[in-house]
Design a protein around this motif. Sequence first.
Motif: not given
Length: 380
Positions: A275-279, A246-252, A270-272
Amino acid sequence: MADLHIENLAKTFKGGFDALRGISLDVADCEAVFLLGPSGAGKTTTLRLVAGLEDATQGKIAIGGRDVTSLTPRERNLAMVYDKHSLFPHMSVFENLAYPLRLRRMTEAAMKARIQGVAETLQIETLLDRRPSQLSGGQMQRVAIGRALVREADVFLLDEPISHLDAQLRARMRVEFKRLQRDFKATMLYVSHDQLEAMTMADRIVLINKGRVEQIATPQQMFDRPETLFVATFIGEPMMNTLPARLAEVDKRFVLTIGTSQVAVDRDWILSGPPLSPGAEYVVGIRPQQIALSASGDSSAGRVNGTVFAVETLGSRVIFDVDLQGAIVRVMTSVDAARAFPRTIGAPISFCVKADFVYLFDAATGRTMRQARFSERKTH
Ligand code: ATP
């Protein structure tokens, strides 16, 4: 020799089974292209359609720019090599080689010269008087190849020609085949289900799955930059490890949660790209060669803890199967590095996932969303 062009080729067998669902590929003049894929993928069907032994339901086949889709096998000027059973048992090696030339009404002198030349290249000139039953498996195979080569066909079609040979002979034949293909400047479409054969002999591989092309690439590109999860797990030995993540974004910062462990991944990576979706759920892929074992009990970032499930010793390499309670991860190390780690079944063991070596696949579609960073090196 000539090039081969296959466009949107489809085959539906009687009863409605779609064996090929639109295959397109090109084999350049003097190129060796391998059709690789699991059993039932449609490799042999593709070859038989090219040979003219089956009619296509749809699509086009062109050889040297000439549309051959509705021509008979003989009009296509192809040579096909199956396994040893394709030799005539009641004829000598010489007569087996002469057979396709007699059909073309070649003069006796021209025929002898042609056979002599091919026999020398294949190192079977001392076997010309023998019957197939007096030959070893490898010799028989060379005769079968010779019978195709004497014809000077536009394109060679080979259907698993060495798969029945023992491992040692297969290894020798792989090298011989490659040399022959170069010497004879042969355009070759070769069916195999053996990835080692394809990786070592092909200029390019066409990986087929369920009647569709998964990817067309050089062997190295296919290993480094697989476009789908199927390709990633089909190519490479031992097989790539795949784990739900699972992908998560924690404190940028972006973090992949694999089991109970977290691996920080590069923000730019990740940003290139798409698009990927956190969660969201993804599948993480890591090759066994790209994982480093580490001291057990260490829970620092990027380390995953498990227990020893099995250990395989391969001489210079050791494979550890690490049990993560629900998933097994295979780790390949050198025999020297392996000495530092326990081999007792059930002993605690850890490994370190390097974010640069991770592939990310869409769990629903199987498409590759991100390539491992190590694969960004130039591949041919
Ligand atoms: P393998 O590596 O096992 O030889 P393959 O990739 O060469 O597999 P094909 O022989 O092309 O596979 O077969 C593709 C599919 O078409 C298979 O599911 C097979 O059962 C089916 N098939 C092949 N020939 C026929 C036929 N004459 N009638 C019906 N189905 C067929």
